[in-house]
Design a protein around this motif. Structure first.
Motif, PDB file in Angstrom:
ATOM      1  N   LEU A 418      46.799  86.321 -25.466  1.00 39.79           N
ATOM      2  CA  LEU A 418      47.574  85.366 -24.677  1.00 39.79           C
ATOM      3  C   LEU A 418      46.729  84.728 -23.587  1.00 39.79           C
ATOM      4  N   GLY A 419      45.818  85.489 -23.028  1.00 36.98           N
ATOM      5  CA  GLY A 419      45.047  85.016 -21.885  1.00 36.98           C
ATOM      6  C   GLY A 419      45.773  85.340 -20.594  1.00 36.98           C
ATOM      7  N   PRO A 420      45.078  85.327 -19.451  1.00 40.72           N
ATOM      8  CA  PRO A 420      45.646  85.818 -18.198  1.00 40.72           C
ATOM      9  C   PRO A 420      46.848  85.024 -17.707  1.00 40.72           C
ATOM     10  N   GLU A 421      46.854  83.700 -17.858  1.00 42.03           N
ATOM     11  CA  GLU A 421      47.978  82.923 -17.335  1.00 42.03           C
ATOM     12  C   GLU A 421      49.266  83.281 -18.062  1.00 42.03           C
ATOM     13  N   ARG A 422      49.249  83.216 -19.389  1.00 37.97           N
ATOM     14  CA  ARG A 422      50.472  83.517 -20.143  1.00 37.97           C
ATOM     15  C   ARG A 422      50.844  84.993 -20.073  1.00 37.97           C
ATOM     16  N   ALA A 423      49.847  85.861 -19.993  1.00 38.07           N
ATOM     17  CA  ALA A 423      50.143  87.291 -19.885  1.00 38.07           C
ATOM     18  C   ALA A 423      50.972  87.574 -18.636  1.00 38.07           C
ATOM     19  N   ALA A 424      50.789  86.761 -17.593  1.00 35.33           N
ATOM     20  CA  ALA A 424      51.542  86.941 -16.348  1.00 35.33           C
ATOM     21  C   ALA A 424      52.953  86.374 -16.428  1.00 35.33           C
ATOM     22  N   TRP A 425      53.295  85.710 -17.536  1.00 31.31           N
ATOM     23  CA  TRP A 425      54.641  85.170 -17.719  1.00 31.31           C
ATOM     24  C   TRP A 425      55.531  86.114 -18.526  1.00 31.31           C
ATOM     25  N   GLN A 426      55.066  87.304 -18.789  1.00 30.70           N
ATOM     26  CA  GLN A 426      55.785  88.195 -19.694  1.00 30.70           C
ATOM     27  C   GLN A 426      56.933  88.938 -18.996  1.00 30.70           C
ATOM     28  N   TYR A 427      58.061  88.990 -19.701  1.00 29.68           N
ATOM     29  CA  TYR A 427      59.239  89.735 -19.254  1.00 29.68           C
ATOM     30  C   TYR A 427      59.536  89.501 -17.770  1.00 29.68           C
ATOM     31  N   PRO A 428      59.837  88.248 -17.416  1.00 32.65           N
ATOM     32  CA  PRO A 428      59.994  87.903 -15.987  1.00 32.65           C
ATOM     33  C   PRO A 428      61.383  88.242 -15.458  1.00 32.65           C
ATOM     34  N   PHE A 429      61.736  89.512 -15.504  1.00 34.57           N
ATOM     35  CA  PHE A 429      63.093  89.925 -15.118  1.00 34.57           C
ATOM     36  C   PHE A 429      63.408  89.553 -13.668  1.00 34.57           C
ATOM     37  N   GLY A 430      62.476  89.863 -12.784  1.00 36.77           N
ATOM     38  CA  GLY A 430      62.707  89.577 -11.374  1.00 36.77           C
ATOM     39  C   GLY A 430      62.876  88.096 -11.115  1.00 36.77           C
ATOM     40  N   ASP A 431      62.027  87.272 -11.733  1.00 35.31           N
ATOM     41  CA  ASP A 431      62.137  85.825 -11.544  1.00 35.31           C
ATOM     42  C   ASP A 431      63.479  85.309 -12.059  1.00 35.31           C
ATOM     43  N   LEU A 432      63.937  85.830 -13.187  1.00 37.87           N
ATOM     44  CA  LEU A 432      65.213  85.389 -13.744  1.00 37.87           C
ATOM     45  C   LEU A 432      66.365  85.713 -12.792  1.00 37.87           C
ATOM     46  N   VAL A 433      66.360  86.909 -12.224  1.00 42.03           N
ATOM     47  CA  VAL A 433      67.421  87.286 -11.286  1.00 42.03           C
ATOM     48  C   VAL A 433      67.365  86.419 -10.045  1.00 42.03           C
ATOM     49  N   ARG A 434      66.174  86.224  -9.520  1.00 38.39           N
ATOM     50  CA  ARG A 434      66.041  85.405  -8.308  1.00 38.39           C
ATOM     51  C   ARG A 434      66.461  83.958  -8.557  1.00 38.39           C
ATOM     52  N   ALA A 435      66.359  83.511  -9.805  1.00 41.80           N
ATOM     53  CA  ALA A 435      66.769  82.144 -10.147  1.00 41.80           C
ATOM     54  C   ALA A 435      68.247  82.056 -10.516  1.00 41.80           C
ATOM     55  N   GLY A 436      68.960  83.190 -10.418  1.00 41.86           N
ATOM     56  CA  GLY A 436      70.399  83.170 -10.632  1.00 41.86           C
ATOM     57  C   GLY A 436      70.863  83.437 -12.040  1.00 41.86           C
ATOM     58  N   ALA A 437      69.971  83.874 -12.926  1.00 41.16           N
ATOM     59  CA  ALA A 437      70.368  84.154 -14.310  1.00 41.16           C
ATOM     60  C   ALA A 437      71.218  85.411 -14.389  1.00 41.16           C
ATOM     61  N   THR A 438      72.122  85.426 -15.350  1.00 38.24           N
ATOM     62  CA  THR A 438      72.864  86.650 -15.687  1.00 38.24           C
ATOM     63  C   THR A 438      72.030  87.455 -16.674  1.00 38.24           C
ATOM     64  N   LEU A 439      71.889  88.760 -16.411  1.00 40.73           N
ATOM     65  CA  LEU A 439      71.127  89.632 -17.298  1.00 40.73           C
ATOM     66  C   LEU A 439      72.061  90.502 -18.122  1.00 40.73           C
ATOM     67  N   ALA A 440      71.750  90.636 -19.395  1.00 41.24           N
ATOM     68  CA  ALA A 440      72.285  91.692 -20.253  1.00 41.24           C
ATOM     69  C   ALA A 440      71.087  92.467 -20.757  1.00 41.24           C
ATOM     70  N   ALA A 441      71.316  93.664 -21.285  1.00 33.38           N
ATOM     71  CA  ALA A 441      70.180  94.486 -21.682  1.00 33.38           C
ATOM     72  C   ALA A 441      70.470  95.219 -22.977  1.00 33.38           C
ATOM     73  N   GLY A 442      69.406  95.450 -23.733  1.00 28.93           N
ATOM     74  CA  GLY A 442      69.536  96.167 -24.992  1.00 28.93           C
ATOM     75  C   GLY A 442      68.237  96.829 -25.383  1.00 28.93           C
ATOM     76  N   SER A 443      68.239  97.431 -26.551  1.00 29.46           N
ATOM     77  CA  SER A 443      67.115  98.252 -26.978  1.00 29.46           C
ATOM     78  C   SER A 443      66.366  97.705 -28.182  1.00 29.46           C
ATOM     79  N   ASP A 444      67.055  96.943 -29.059  1.00 29.67           N
ATOM     80  CA  ASP A 444      66.526  96.543 -30.351  1.00 29.67           C
ATOM     81  C   ASP A 444      66.261  97.755 -31.248  1.00 29.67           C
TER      82      ASP A 444
END
Length: 545
Positions: A418-444
């Motif tokens: 991925l390279g360093p820039e995209r690697a830092a975009w992974q699983y942005p849970f905190g950013d999503l919450v701070r931006a007001g997104a609703t979270l659900a969670a699962g296991s797959d």
């Protein structure tokens, strides 16, 4: 309080997942509903026939729900060659050989759970599998179920040779002369899986009940099954859910996501409407449609906005796969939304995430707000420009927290490509919450552990429960514990349309779990050590340790 309760929990703590009152110490149940939540005053509901559970400091909280799981498949695999629990190639071969020896009557050797990092480049070979199963065809799915390992006999039976072309939605890994190596990616797995003797309805029902028992033991009271239909050679699990719902053996609350056949187009919508009407009984309904928009990063099929890198860090020509044309996707989602289907997207790469959000935006523009609670699962790589769109569009972020940690598959098979820039975009849970997104969670599950406490642990710590080093994976994306628990309860209940579940308040369904400790007062690094002692669905005890 003019009646007596059937069940009362006292001497909490009680975590309610209710913003108006997050903590209490007592809770009462009448029938299948919560009658009262509070403190000592709830004891006034105790009568001569009331069952009283003295929590003695143990934690009562809403039953966990899983927003993305394959329960029937997982339950069936528990009865097959199970390779989970280790990452050693030699151990895999020992397990496979022992299983084959113990089942001489099995025409095929099937199962799975092996991990990509166990083999160089994530690519096991047919020769390795031949060494322990030379006489029968063998096909073993990897841990993420986006690829499978076949032996030579299986390749021969399927007629897969150097001349066999790759399917449009997959890849046959090859030796230098074009001979198949035995590793099949994505849709290529179906070339062999279609030959595996199909399970029977009784097998599928047994798999569901086996899975339900396991999930209840982990505190799970409901889930969304992310694939009802035929895919990758696996049979449709819908009949198992309908049978269990009709005979009363389905104790969980289940929403099914009907599979969108990516080889077809809008002509399948009428069939989906008919299936929605048929697959509805008791605690089971199929109101969602699953669209798998891309693959996974480890085999370079996740759809990216920029090319993957090669082993030297140089850009390749590969940006992954969009399984559904993104322009057509907007039309399909708009039509499904107009019919009040929820759309459950598999969107792992940042291009797939953007394409799914574009489709939701098109549906909103055409249909207005219909409240169908569309959700995007996995969200491994999310472009920062798309993070605010979740809240703006009402698209729910369906996260699988266990994957958001340093481990070999991440560090060796993902980050370098991925390279360093995209690697830092992974699983942005905190950013999503701070931006007001609703979270659900699962296991797959069976891709990864179905234990919510393990997922919550990683969401809070961004480290695996058994991590032996101090590395934290993108620590700024950690969730606080209350938010993580709510994602596994109120958030997923919201996704599944259960507005009277997921939090503990009077009038809500009495779907409950008792842990052996209060994880809110224990150190965060010990969350995964907690154990489920009791699970209730509708006030009925479905698991006791």
């Amino acid at each position: 309080m003019t009646t007596t309760a059937d069940l009362v929990f006292t001497r909490g703590p009680v975590f309610t997942a209710d913003p108006a009152r997050s903590r209490a110490s007592s809770l009462a149940v009448v029938g299948d509903r919560i009658a009262a939540v509070g403190h000592d005053e709830v004891r006034d509901l105790i009568g001569p026939a009331t069952e009283v559970v003295d929590l003695r400091g143990k934690l009562l909280l809403p039953g966990f729900q899983d927003a993305h799981i394959h329960a029937v498949y997982g339950g069936a695999e528990l009865a097959e060659c199970d390779l989970t629990g280790t990452v050693g190639a030699a151990e895999y071969l020992d397990l496979i050989g022992a299983y084959a020896k113990a089942h001489p009557d099995h025409v095929w050797i099937t199962g799975g759970g092996w991990s990509l990092e166990s083999f160089e480049g994530g690519l096991p070979t047919r020769q390795l599998l031949d060494s322990v199963v030379p006489d029968r065809p063998a096909l073993l799915s990897n841990r993420d179920h986006h690829g499978a390992w076949a032996n030579t006999r299986a390749l021969e039976l399927a007629g897969i040779t150097a001349q066999t072309p790759d399917p449009a939605d997959g890849r046959i890994e090859r030796e230098p002369d074009g001979t198949p190596t035995g590793m099949l990616q994505e849709g290529a797995t179906a070339l062999i899986a279609r030959l595996v003797p199909p399970s029977t309805p009784a097998d599928r029902l047994a798999g569901l009940l086996r899975a339900q028992e396991l999930l209840h033991s982990l505190g799970v009271t409901g889930w969304q099954d992310a694939l009802l239909g035929v895919f990758g050679g696996k049979p449709d699990p819908s009949d198992a859910y309908l049978a269990a719902a009709r005979d009363g053996s389905l104790t969980a609350r289940v929403t099914g996501a009907l599979w969108w056949d990516r080889e077809r187009g809008a002509e399948q919508i009428d069939q989906l409407v008919a299936l929605r009407a048929q697959l509805r009984h008791g605690r089971f309904r199929a109101d969602s449609v699953k669209i798998m928009q891309d693959g996974i990063a480890e085999n370079f099929t996740a759809a990216m906005t920029a090319p993957y890198l090669d082993g030297c860090g140089c850009a390749t020509a590969n940006t992954g796969l969009s399984f559904v044309d993104p322009v057509a996707l907007r039309e399909y989602v708009t039509r499904l939304d107009a019919l009040d289907f929820q759309v459950h997207f598999h969107a792992l790469g940042d291009r797939a995430v953007r394409e799914a959000l574009d489709a939701v935006e098109a549906a909103l523009a055409a249909n207005g707000w219909r409240g169908n609670r569309h959700h995007l699962a996995h969200l491994q790589v999310v472009h920062p420009e798309d993070v605010p769109r979740f809240a703006r569009l009402g698209a729910i972020a369906n996260i699988q927290p266990l994957w958001a940690a340093h481990e070999a598959q991440m560090d060796e098979l993902t980050i370098p490509f991925l390279g360093p820039e995209r690697a830092a975009w992974q699983y942005p849970f905190g950013d999503l919450v701070r931006a007001g997104a609703t979270l659900a969670a699962g296991s797959d599950w069976p891709v990864s552990s179905p234990a919510p406490l393990e997922g919550i642990h990683v969401a809070v710590n961004r480290r695996e429960p058994e991590a032996t080093d101090d590395r934290v994976f993108l620590p700024e994306q950690r969730l606080d514990l209350q938010t993580a628990v709510a994602a596994y309860s109120a958030g997923t209940a919201h996704v599944n349309g259960l507005d009277d579940a997921g939090s503990l308040r009077a009038g809500h369904l009495a779907d409950l779990v008792v842990l052996d400790r209060d994880i809110f007062t224990a150190p965060p690094e010990e969350i995964a050590q907690a154990r489920v002692e009791r699970t209730y669905v509708g006030g009925r005890l479905v698991h006791a340790a």
